[in-house]
Design a protein around this motif. Structure first.
Motif, PDB file in Angstrom:
ATOM      1  N   TYR A 273      10.890   2.547 -10.571  1.00 18.96           N
ATOM      2  CA  TYR A 273      10.204   1.434  -9.916  1.00 18.96           C
ATOM      3  C   TYR A 273       8.724   1.563 -10.283  1.00 18.96           C
ATOM      4  CZ  TYR A 273       9.311  -1.893  -6.157  1.00 18.96           C
ATOM      5  OH  TYR A 273       8.968  -2.995  -5.438  1.00 18.96           O
ATOM      6  N   PRO A 274       8.035   0.468 -10.605  1.00 15.89           N
ATOM      7  CA  PRO A 274       6.625   0.602 -10.983  1.00 15.89           C
ATOM      8  C   PRO A 274       5.802   1.212  -9.853  1.00 15.89           C
ATOM      9  CG  PRO A 274       7.325  -1.715 -11.018  1.00 15.89           C
ATOM     10  CD  PRO A 274       8.490  -0.896 -10.589  1.00 15.89           C
ATOM     11  N   ARG A 275       4.910   2.079 -10.210  1.00 13.14           N
ATOM     12  CA  ARG A 275       4.081   2.765  -9.213  1.00 13.14           C
ATOM     13  C   ARG A 275       2.619   2.353  -9.323  1.00 13.14           C
ATOM     14  NH1 ARG A 275       6.599   8.259  -7.619  1.00 13.14           N
ATOM     15  NH2 ARG A 275       8.754   7.908  -8.207  1.00 13.14           N
ATOM     16  N   TYR A 276       2.406   1.080  -9.588  1.00 13.83           N
ATOM     17  CA  TYR A 276       1.042   0.576  -9.673  1.00 13.83           C
ATOM     18  C   TYR A 276       0.543   0.199  -8.288  1.00 13.83           C
ATOM     19  CZ  TYR A 276       2.092   0.080 -14.646  1.00 13.83           C
ATOM     20  OH  TYR A 276       2.453   0.312 -15.933  1.00 13.83           O
ATOM     21  N   GLN A 277      -0.778   0.248  -8.133  1.00 12.88           N
ATOM     22  CA  GLN A 277      -1.403  -0.188  -6.893  1.00 12.88           C
ATOM     23  C   GLN A 277      -1.998  -1.573  -7.110  1.00 12.88           C
ATOM     24  OE1 GLN A 277      -4.162   2.827  -5.657  1.00 12.88           O
ATOM     25  NE2 GLN A 277      -2.590   4.421  -5.607  1.00 12.88           N
ATOM     26  N   LYS A 278      -2.423  -2.200  -6.035  1.00 15.57           N
ATOM     27  CA  LYS A 278      -2.951  -3.559  -6.107  1.00 15.57           C
ATOM     28  C   LYS A 278      -4.069  -3.658  -7.134  1.00 15.57           C
ATOM     29  CE  LYS A 278      -4.857  -7.291  -3.329  1.00 15.57           C
ATOM     30  NZ  LYS A 278      -5.242  -7.732  -1.987  1.00 15.57           N
ATOM     31  N   ARG A 279      -4.982  -2.711  -7.139  1.00 19.15           N
ATOM     32  CA  ARG A 279      -6.114  -2.756  -8.076  1.00 19.15           C
ATOM     33  C   ARG A 279      -5.640  -2.651  -9.529  1.00 19.15           C
ATOM     34  NH1 ARG A 279      -6.926   2.223  -5.488  1.00 19.15           N
ATOM     35  NH2 ARG A 279      -6.425   3.985  -6.836  1.00 19.15           N
ATOM     36  N   ASP A 280      -4.506  -1.958  -9.764  1.00 17.23           N
ATOM     37  CA  ASP A 280      -3.951  -1.881 -11.115  1.00 17.23           C
ATOM     38  C   ASP A 280      -3.482  -3.247 -11.594  1.00 17.23           C
ATOM     39  OD1 ASP A 280      -4.287   0.952 -11.208  1.00 17.23           O
ATOM     40  OD2 ASP A 280      -2.393   1.195 -10.118  1.00 17.23           O
ATOM     41  N   TYR A 281      -2.775  -3.987 -10.714  1.00 14.33           N
ATOM     42  CA  TYR A 281      -2.308  -5.321 -11.067  1.00 14.33           C
ATOM     43  C   TYR A 281      -3.479  -6.280 -11.281  1.00 14.33           C
ATOM     44  CZ  TYR A 281       2.426  -3.901  -9.842  1.00 14.33           C
ATOM     45  OH  TYR A 281       3.637  -3.269  -9.803  1.00 14.33           O
TER      46      TYR A 281
END
Length: 87
Positions: free
Chosen positions: A38-46
């Motif tokens: 599952y992608p483990r990006y945070q809001k700031r990454d997106y």
């Protein structure tokens, strides 16, 4: 035969060994590939992710890749972030 899910069996058809798509009678591809993680990006990454990377991520999960970059970011955040992370 009903599986109790309300979905037809072909919705989750896996490709045969060898990696070739299975094609139904209607010439539509019936392939589903579950990504390993599952992608483990945070809001700031997106929010800073380049459009090409958003496109790759959405395609990997079989999600629509339509709209401008801001629409894709919003869709990815809605799909992959928990509500508490999105706000």
């Amino acid at each position: 035969m009903s599986t109790g899910t309300g979905l037809s069996n072909h919705a989750f058809a896996m490709p045969r060994l060898g990696g070739h798509d299975q094609t139904s009678k209607n010439n539509t591809t019936c392939q589903f590939q579950m990504p390993l993680h599952y992608p483990r990006y945070q809001k700031r990454d997106y929010q800073t992710m380049p459009e090409w990377k958003l496109d790759c991520l959405l395609k990997q999960y079989g999600l629509p890749v339509i709209g401008d970059v801001n629409q894709k970011r919003k869709f990815a955040m809605g799909a992959f972030l928990w509500p508490s992370q999105y706000e």
